[in-house]
Design a protein around this motif. Structure first.
Motif, PDB file in Angstrom:
ATOM      1  N   LEU A 168       0.936  -1.182   0.013  1.00 30.04           N
ATOM      2  CA  LEU A 168       0.166  -0.066  -0.060  1.00 30.04           C
ATOM      3  C   LEU A 168       0.798   1.130   0.044  1.00 30.04           C
ATOM      4  O   LEU A 168       0.371   2.466  -0.182  1.00 30.04           O
ATOM      5  CB  LEU A 168      -1.004  -0.011   1.323  1.00 30.04           C
ATOM      6  CG  LEU A 168      -2.074  -1.193   1.351  1.00 30.04           C
ATOM      7  CD1 LEU A 168      -2.865  -0.899   2.427  1.00 30.04           C
ATOM      8  CD2 LEU A 168      -3.039  -0.992   0.049  1.00 30.04           C
ATOM      9  N   VAL A 169       2.228   1.088   0.276  1.00 30.96           N
ATOM     10  CA  VAL A 169       3.050   2.316   0.413  1.00 30.96           C
ATOM     11  C   VAL A 169       3.704   2.245  -0.999  1.00 30.96           C
ATOM     12  O   VAL A 169       4.611   1.326  -1.092  1.00 30.96           O
ATOM     13  CB  VAL A 169       4.009   2.037   1.296  1.00 30.96           C
ATOM     14  CG1 VAL A 169       5.040   3.231   1.534  1.00 30.96           C
ATOM     15  CG2 VAL A 169       3.189   1.891   2.883  1.00 30.96           C
ATOM     16  N   PRO A 170       3.756   3.428  -1.646  1.00 28.73           N
ATOM     17  CA  PRO A 170       4.606   3.598  -2.892  1.00 28.73           C
ATOM     18  C   PRO A 170       6.058   3.293  -2.558  1.00 28.73           C
ATOM     19  O   PRO A 170       6.570   3.922  -1.471  1.00 28.73           O
ATOM     20  CB  PRO A 170       4.329   4.887  -3.462  1.00 28.73           C
ATOM     21  CG  PRO A 170       2.860   5.089  -2.664  1.00 28.73           C
ATOM     22  CD  PRO A 170       3.017   4.678  -1.409  1.00 28.73           C
ATOM     23  N   GLU A 171       6.566   2.677  -3.575  1.00 23.33           N
ATOM     24  CA  GLU A 171       8.090   2.480  -3.413  1.00 23.33           C
ATOM     25  C   GLU A 171       8.739   3.530  -3.438  1.00 23.33           C
ATOM     26  O   GLU A 171       9.742   3.731  -2.637  1.00 23.33           O
ATOM     27  CB  GLU A 171       8.587   1.372  -4.532  1.00 23.33           C
ATOM     28  CG  GLU A 171       7.976   0.204  -4.836  1.00 23.33           C
ATOM     29  CD  GLU A 171       8.515  -0.701  -3.703  1.00 23.33           C
ATOM     30  OE1 GLU A 171       9.531  -0.702  -3.376  1.00 23.33           O
ATOM     31  OE2 GLU A 171       7.630  -1.712  -3.329  1.00 23.33           O
ATOM     32  N   ALA A 172       8.248   4.629  -3.880  1.00 24.48           N
ATOM     33  CA  ALA A 172       9.235   6.029  -3.829  1.00 24.48           C
ATOM     34  C   ALA A 172       8.973   6.570  -2.502  1.00 24.48           C
ATOM     35  O   ALA A 172      10.097   6.927  -1.999  1.00 24.48           O
ATOM     36  CB  ALA A 172       8.571   6.936  -4.917  1.00 24.48           C
ATOM     37  N   VAL A 173       7.977   6.324  -1.711  1.00 21.69           N
ATOM     38  CA  VAL A 173       7.808   6.727  -0.210  1.00 21.69           C
ATOM     39  C   VAL A 173       8.684   5.808   0.567  1.00 21.69           C
ATOM     40  O   VAL A 173       9.422   6.578   1.288  1.00 21.69           O
ATOM     41  CB  VAL A 173       6.376   6.861  -0.068  1.00 21.69           C
ATOM     42  CG1 VAL A 173       6.220   6.912   1.644  1.00 21.69           C
ATOM     43  CG2 VAL A 173       5.416   7.575  -0.841  1.00 21.69           C
ATOM     44  N   LYS A 174       8.609   4.298   0.297  1.00 20.11           N
ATOM     45  CA  LYS A 174       9.799   3.827   0.925  1.00 20.11           C
ATOM     46  C   LYS A 174      11.206   4.227   0.752  1.00 20.11           C
ATOM     47  O   LYS A 174      11.796   4.048   1.758  1.00 20.11           O
ATOM     48  CB  LYS A 174       9.453   2.247   0.767  1.00 20.11           C
ATOM     49  CG  LYS A 174       8.136   1.775   1.104  1.00 20.11           C
ATOM     50  CD  LYS A 174       7.781   0.308   1.028  1.00 20.11           C
ATOM     51  CE  LYS A 174       7.286  -0.248  -0.139  1.00 20.11           C
ATOM     52  NZ  LYS A 174       6.987  -1.675  -0.274  1.00 20.11           N
ATOM     53  N   LEU A 175      11.626   4.307  -0.375  1.00 24.42           N
ATOM     54  CA  LEU A 175      12.881   4.665  -0.832  1.00 24.42           C
ATOM     55  C   LEU A 175      13.323   6.018  -0.127  1.00 24.42           C
ATOM     56  O   LEU A 175      14.465   6.127   0.612  1.00 24.42           O
ATOM     57  CB  LEU A 175      12.931   4.557  -2.239  1.00 24.42           C
ATOM     58  CG  LEU A 175      14.736   5.049  -2.738  1.00 24.42           C
ATOM     59  CD1 LEU A 175      15.302   3.872  -2.260  1.00 24.42           C
ATOM     60  CD2 LEU A 175      14.536   4.958  -4.153  1.00 24.42           C
ATOM     61  N   ALA A 176      12.486   6.947  -0.248  1.00 22.70           N
ATOM     62  CA  ALA A 176      12.506   8.206   0.472  1.00 22.70           C
ATOM     63  C   ALA A 176      12.746   8.257   1.997  1.00 22.70           C
ATOM     64  O   ALA A 176      13.570   8.718   2.821  1.00 22.70           O
ATOM     65  CB  ALA A 176      11.408   9.226   0.210  1.00 22.70           C
ATOM     66  N   THR A 177      12.067   7.360   2.399  1.00 18.79           N
ATOM     67  CA  THR A 177      11.790   7.065   4.064  1.00 18.79           C
ATOM     68  C   THR A 177      13.283   6.566   4.468  1.00 18.79           C
ATOM     69  O   THR A 177      13.784   6.713   5.434  1.00 18.79           O
ATOM     70  CB  THR A 177      10.886   5.948   4.429  1.00 18.79           C
ATOM     71  OG1 THR A 177       9.377   6.791   4.144  1.00 18.79           O
ATOM     72  CG2 THR A 177      10.652   5.729   5.959  1.00 18.79           C
ATOM     73  N   VAL A 178      13.867   5.287   3.847  1.00 15.53           N
ATOM     74  CA  VAL A 178      15.121   4.664   3.923  1.00 15.53           C
ATOM     75  C   VAL A 178      16.119   5.874   4.070  1.00 15.53           C
ATOM     76  O   VAL A 178      16.927   5.723   4.713  1.00 15.53           O
ATOM     77  CB  VAL A 178      15.071   3.318   3.503  1.00 15.53           C
ATOM     78  CG1 VAL A 178      14.092   2.323   3.910  1.00 15.53           C
ATOM     79  CG2 VAL A 178      15.528   3.482   1.855  1.00 15.53           C
ATOM     80  N   ASN A 179      16.093   6.652   2.851  1.00 17.00           N
ATOM     81  CA  ASN A 179      17.119   7.503   2.836  1.00 17.00           C
ATOM     82  C   ASN A 179      17.028   8.485   3.994  1.00 17.00           C
ATOM     83  O   ASN A 179      18.030   9.009   4.493  1.00 17.00           O
ATOM     84  CB  ASN A 179      16.689   8.096   1.577  1.00 17.00           C
ATOM     85  CG  ASN A 179      17.361   7.578   0.230  1.00 17.00           C
ATOM     86  OD1 ASN A 179      18.506   6.628   0.489  1.00 17.00           O
ATOM     87  ND2 ASN A 179      17.046   7.502  -0.824  1.00 17.00           N
ATOM     88  N   LEU A 180      15.790   8.927   4.237  1.00 13.36           N
ATOM     89  CA  LEU A 180      15.663   9.896   5.353  1.00 13.36           C
ATOM     90  C   LEU A 180      16.416   9.215   6.774  1.00 13.36           C
ATOM     91  O   LEU A 180      17.101   9.798   7.581  1.00 13.36           O
ATOM     92  CB  LEU A 180      14.403  10.385   5.867  1.00 13.36           C
ATOM     93  CG  LEU A 180      13.657  11.318   4.904  1.00 13.36           C
ATOM     94  CD1 LEU A 180      12.495  11.591   5.036  1.00 13.36           C
ATOM     95  CD2 LEU A 180      14.477  12.610   4.846  1.00 13.36           C
TER      96      LEU A 180
END
Length: 135
Positions: free
Chosen positions: A36-48
């Motif tokens: 349900l979480v877009p991959e771009a949001v997950k990638l940005a989250t791990v980068n943060l």
């Protein structure tokens, strides 16, 4: 030391990177299915998470903390409270209020991420009076 890059995998040949698997697991732990979480949001989250890490890599608990904020923002207070206990819900709400008051730090960045990605629950936007001004 160079920061390790995240990877979604490629055609099922190469697996997802450790950090994205950790975030997926953390999202599941707060009852948010990772799909349900877009991959771009997950990638940005791990980068943060990496940006705010004391040592080059985030500690395992930080994935859960990030998933709590992202999950709450995405599914809203009622759904989050229904899937998790009331104590955790109040703690996440306190973290959100603190992040909005001081407007810096990882929690604030995660809230902003969900807002700008358009995945935040409208009830959360309304409750906290959030708005996005684009220039």
């Amino acid at each position: 030391m160079a920061r390790r890059r995240s990877s979604f995998g490629l055609f099922g040949i190469f697996g997802r990177s450790y950090d994205l698997r950790q975030l997926d697991q953390a999202l599941r732990s707060v009852d948010v299915h990772p799909n349900l979480v877009p991959e771009a949001v997950k990638l940005a989250t791990v980068n943060l998470l990496k940006d705010y890490a004391v040592n080059d890599e985030p500690v395992p608990q930080s994935y859960r903390a990030a998933a709590e904020i992202v999950g709450y923002c995405m599914i809203g207070a009622e759904s989050f409270a229904g899937a998790n206990d009331e104590t955790l819900t109040r703690e996440v709400e306190r973290r959100i209020e603190t992040a909005l008051e001081f407007s810096n730090g990882l929690d604030a960045q995660l809230i902003l991420l969900t807002l700008h990605a358009g995945v935040i629950q409208p009830s959360v936007v309304s409750h906290y009076g959030l708005e996005s001004v684009r220039t």
